[in-house]
Write a protein that holds these residues in place. Structure first.
Motif, PDB file in Angstrom:
ATOM      1  N   HIS A 105       0.870  -1.185   0.000  1.00 48.68           N
ATOM      2  CA  HIS A 105       0.000   0.000   0.000  1.00 48.68           C
ATOM      3  C   HIS A 105       0.900   1.225   0.000  1.00 48.68           C
ATOM      4  O   HIS A 105       1.659   1.447   0.941  1.00 48.68           O
ATOM      5  N   GLU A 108       1.488   3.691   2.889  1.00 43.91           N
ATOM      6  CA  GLU A 108       1.956   3.150   4.167  1.00 43.91           C
ATOM      7  C   GLU A 108       3.477   3.202   4.079  1.00 43.91           C
ATOM      8  O   GLU A 108       4.187   2.194   4.016  1.00 43.91           O
ATOM      9  N   ARG A 182      -2.589   4.500  -1.653  1.00 45.91           N
ATOM     10  CA  ARG A 182      -2.761   3.096  -1.250  1.00 45.91           C
ATOM     11  C   ARG A 182      -2.733   2.139  -2.440  1.00 45.91           C
ATOM     12  O   ARG A 182      -2.065   1.118  -2.426  1.00 45.91           O
ATOM     13  N   HIS A 221       2.816  -3.269   6.400  1.00 45.44           N
ATOM     14  CA  HIS A 221       1.690  -2.331   6.252  1.00 45.44           C
ATOM     15  C   HIS A 221       1.751  -1.242   7.309  1.00 45.44           C
ATOM     16  O   HIS A 221       2.546  -1.291   8.235  1.00 45.44           O
ATOM     17  N   GLU A 222       0.842  -0.281   7.123  1.00 43.46           N
ATOM     18  CA  GLU A 222       0.577   0.674   8.196  1.00 43.46           C
ATOM     19  C   GLU A 222      -0.926   0.843   8.339  1.00 43.46           C
ATOM     20  O   GLU A 222      -1.693   0.691   7.394  1.00 43.46           O
ATOM     21  N   GLU A 297       1.710  -4.446  11.000  1.00 43.55           N
ATOM     22  CA  GLU A 297       1.048  -3.153  10.847  1.00 43.55           C
ATOM     23  C   GLU A 297       1.605  -2.136  11.842  1.00 43.55           C
ATOM     24  O   GLU A 297       1.466  -2.304  13.047  1.00 43.55           O
TER      25      GLU A 297
HETATM   26 ZN   LIG Z   1      -1.851  -1.862   4.223  1.00 43.58          ZN
END
Ligand SMILES: [Zn+2]
Length: 829
Positions: A105, A108, A182, A221-222, A297
């Motif tokens: 993404h 992120e 994203r 991810h974030e 994350e």
């Molecule tokens: Zn993500």
């Protein structure tokens, strides 16, 4: 000379400390190139593809010098563990393969910064024992899975941050503009595309992945900036094919990370929110491929900037974010190295089990080939992309569950039927993709709960408990291309997306195409409603008519039938008013703010990449200035349209009355239903109860049950059988049913003045989770329809026919709404 001294640190190469700026993609690539150029014999760097915008996709391989020199042998040996490569694997000196994927993404964006910190540490062992760990471990790093999305974010951020970052979350640097970074170029979520591989990034990356098959895959991810760090173990529901070993090892990894996070006093959570069910994520897909697949994350996606003040009053910096991701990366390599033997042993078991015993209740899936030839082609691609071996039936019969009747039936095996067994290395993937119903042990899930291929592809299939034999090649020979010599014209049945590509190619050449709105018979053969008819006399202006049509047919892989007469044995002759010319429409689609970026992206991608037909994408904010008369069709993807765009006396309504065709999708249909266009949304029981003075003890609910209660109305994505009126052009080429992926509770009252083309009558849910209240509501209503308005019309799809581009069976319906519906009306009259 000291080797370490030659290896440039990120700061010395970039000219700034990691975390003080966002690094554009080209500089990340340059940094990795600089590392490779510095000549450590412990790293290899390669480009494996490019994005839609032409940015490179790259992989770095890091291990000891000995392992890097022996990389190809390690790869082959690892593949032998799975059975995807022939030969006996050497298990005496196990090597764990760890694959780290960053920044799928794009917004992120701490992920790719962390990748630079991680590769530097792996090469230098400045602060860890990396050098020791790499003796039995190969690390494969994809520093940026989604470069187009990342650069969309980073370019924007760097253009507004100014000299001094402002940590106030209200500052504009924390408010990313549409569509955000994203998704990829065409606004697809690459973390939903692993199984389907509709996007170029996934296609090229997974080809590489399949050549390696790592024991561990981490997807970086974030999430929202207020959330603490998340790492494995994942949340329920877990798919039933996930082995006890895969579950247990997630705990081993989580505890190793916790050791480092506890020492620093960092907050984290596990076992919540991120479940393991939908097969097309960067954690589940690797898991179904024998790996320990994990999502990590960090807080800070999109709105984190270089620094942001959180709700707790703390300041979260980019430096913090990348340091956390760096920490889990190094910890993952450590825990892989410590457990390399067990990882390899259990990885091998995963595939051995599938090969020997098959997976799950059904050992074979049979996809009927007869009448489905055109639909099998994309299915073959899907199976190949997932490393799945398939064959074909020859003759005989079998008994199995019919997906379309939900009954166990005896059926004939015919030439051309596709056979897919679970007794193969990728047996787990086979089960996951084909299982009629997915077992869900917890209904609070993050994504759709049903995706079975027979429904998504609209192909008649059977699930069989016994293993069926097959031959490797399709024994059906397709009819030869039309004979040469003078023809009157050509016929093509209308049945698949290939036919749409053929039609658009003809239209772009200016060739007139007609469509038969009645079934007919010629030379003893029956032709269904909707056949394309291309006649020489209608195309006198086309030089070399015959050659041109045949050439286009060849290019679009279309099997044409040549005819020598326009006189039919039964049904409408080619000169009949029931055989109408299909005009090439001028199509526009709204996009931009107030439109779902994923929804608009699907329409854009469909026109550009799937049917190759021109489309004008218009910003919704400009809608009040558009000269609608320059278009025949306007598509409104899912969104919330403002400025009275859909008002009953607005410009758009006038344009429709004068001959325009509006195609509305998903949530937009609900908005239109509220604006007097002739359709009404069905009300929920709660709506009906409003204003009634009832004394209902059921309303007294326990606070702790809030999530469970809300699930009763939830429909995260399940499959419903829709009854189709296939005498309406919107459903030409379909049987009397269609399977829709329903992701909400929207259904419309049967139209009194309009065509109810796709309806649900009784409870029609066939697969997936739908809450009890949602199920009660989803019946006796219309999901797909058409309303004539003045000289134009409104076509609506309550659900998304183009869902993530993998819902193959919806693609022809959408083409019908564009090219077939309303022909003969509109501006052309
Ligand atoms: Zn993500």
């Amino acid at each position: 000379m000291n080797v370490m001294a030659q290896i440039p640190s990120p700061a010395s190469f970039l000219g700034y400390e990691l975390g003080s700026h966002f690094t554009p993609h080209y500089k990340i690539v340059q940094y990795f190139e600089a590392l490779a150029k510095a000549g450590p014999n412990t790293m290899k760097y390669e480009t494996y593809g490019k994005t839609n915008a032409g940015r490179p996709l790259t992989l770095a391989y890091i291990s000891t010098a000995e392992n890097i020199a022996n990389l190809e042998n390690i790869r082959i040996n690892n593949l032998r563990l799975t059975g995807l490569e022939t030969g006996t694997p050497d298990v005496s000196n196990p090597k764990a393969i760890v694959w780290l994927s960053y920044n799928v993404h794009g917004n992120e964006a701490s992920s790719s910064e962390a990748a630079m910190a991680t590769v530097y540490e792996l090469l230098t062992s400045n602060t860890t024992n990396a050098k020791e760990w790499l003796k039995n471990t190969v690390v494969i790093m994809d520093p940026c899975v989604n470069p187009d999305g990342r650069d969309r974010y980073v370019t924007w951020f760097n253009s507004v941050v100014g000299d001094v970052p402002n940590p106030d979350p209200q500052s504009r640097e924390h408010s990313e503009p549409w569509p955000g970074g994203r998704s990829n170029y065409y606004n697809y979520d690459l973390n939903r595309d692993w199984a389907w591989q509709t996007q170029v990034e996934s296609q090229q990356r997974i080809k590489k992945y399949n050549q390696w098959m790592p024991q561990i895959h981490c997807d970086y991810h974030e999430q929202g900036y207020n959330a603490p760090y998340y790492f494995a173990p994942a949340a329920e529901p877990f798919h039933e094919v996930i082995t006890p070993w895969q579950r247990d090892f997630q705990n081993v990894v989580g505890r190793n990370h916790a050791k480092y996070f506890d020492a620093k006093g960092w907050l984290y959570f596990t076992k919540e929110r991120f479940d393991l069910l939908y097969p097309s994520y960067g954690d589940t897909w690797p898991i179904y491929n024998g790996s320990i697949g994990m999502t990590y994350e960090q807080g800070g996606h999109s709105r984190g900037g270089l620094a942001v003040v959180t709700d707790d009053g703390d300041t979260l910096t980019l430096k913090d974010r990348l340091t956390h991701h760096f920490t889990t990366g190094m910890s993952t390599v450590e825990v892989a190295s410590q457990n390399a033997g067990k990882l390899v042993e259990n990885f091998k078991k995963f595939f051995d089990n599938a090969k020997t015993n098959g997976v799950g209740e059904y050992k074979t899936f049979v996809i009927k080939g007869k009448g489905n030839e055109a639909k099998l082609k994309p299915l073959e691609t899907l199976l190949k992309n997932n490393g799945i071996v398939y064959g074909y039936a020859n003759a005989g019969s079998a008994s199995g569950l019919n997906y379309f009747t939900n009954k166990t039936e005896t059926f004939n095996l015919e030439k051309g039927d596709m056979i897919v067994n679970t007794t193969q290395p990728q047996g787990n993937m086979v089960k996951v993709l084909f299982e009629p119903k997915t077992k869900i042990n917890d209904s609070a899930t993050y994504d759709i709960t049903a995706w079975a291929i027979p429904y998504a592809y609209g192909v008649q299939s059977y699930a069989v408990k016994e293993k069926l034999a097959s031959v490797p090649t399709n024994l059906v020979t397709l009819p030869a291309v039309a004979p040469v010599g003078e023809v009157y014209g050509f016929i093509k049945t209308w049945e698949s997306l290939e036919d749409v590509k053929f039609l658009t190619a003809l239209m772009k050449k200016g060739i007139k195409v007609r469509q038969s709105n009645k079934a007919f018979e010629l030379n003893g053969k029956k032709y269904p409603i909707g056949c394309l008819v291309i006649i020489k006399t209608s195309n006198k202006n086309i030089a070399d008519f015959q050659q041109t049509v045949l050439k286009i047919a060849g290019e679009t892989h279309t099997q044409l039938e040549a005819v020598g007469t326009g006189f039919m044995d039964k049904g409408a002759d080619f000169g009949s008013p029931d055989v109408k010319t299909l005009w090439a429409p001028r199509v526009a689609c709204l996009t931009g703010e107030s439109v779902s970026s994923l929804g608009a992206g699907e329409v854009w991608f469909y026109f550009e990449k799937e049917i190759n037909y021109p489309i004008t994408m218009i910003n919704a904010a400009d809608a009040c200035r558009v000269d609608w008369k320059r278009f025949d069709i306007l598509i409104l993807p899912d969104g919330y349209y403002r400025n009275n765009l859909l008002a009953k006396d607005g410009d758009l309504k006038t344009w429709v009355q004068q001959g325009g065709k509006l195609i509305a999708l998903e949530g937009t249909v609900s908005q239109i239903a509220g604006a007097e266009w002739g359709l009404t949304k069905k009300k929920t029981d709660d709506d009906k109860d409003k204003g009634k003075d009832t004394n209902n003890y059921a309303d007294v609910k326990r606070y702790a049950d809030a999530e469970r209660e809300s699930l009763k109305e939830s429909n995260p994505g399940s499959i419903f059988k829709v009854e189709l009126d296939n005498t309406h052009p919107l459903a030409y080429g379909y049987p009397e049913y269609y399977y829709t992926l329903k992701q909400d509770n929207n259904v419309y009252e049967f139209l009194k003045d309009g065509w109810n083309v796709g309806v649900i009558k009784k409870e029609s849910q066939v697969s997936g989770f739908t809450g009890v209240r949602s199920r009660q509501l989803l019946k006796d209503g219309t999901l797909i329809g058409q309303i004539d308005i003045g000289r134009g019309s409104l076509v609506f799809f309550a659900d998304d026919p183009l869902f993530r581009s993998f819902w193959q069976s919806g693609k022809l319906l959408f083409a019908n709404s564009i090219f077939l519906v309303g022909q003969g009306g509109g501006f052309r009259l």
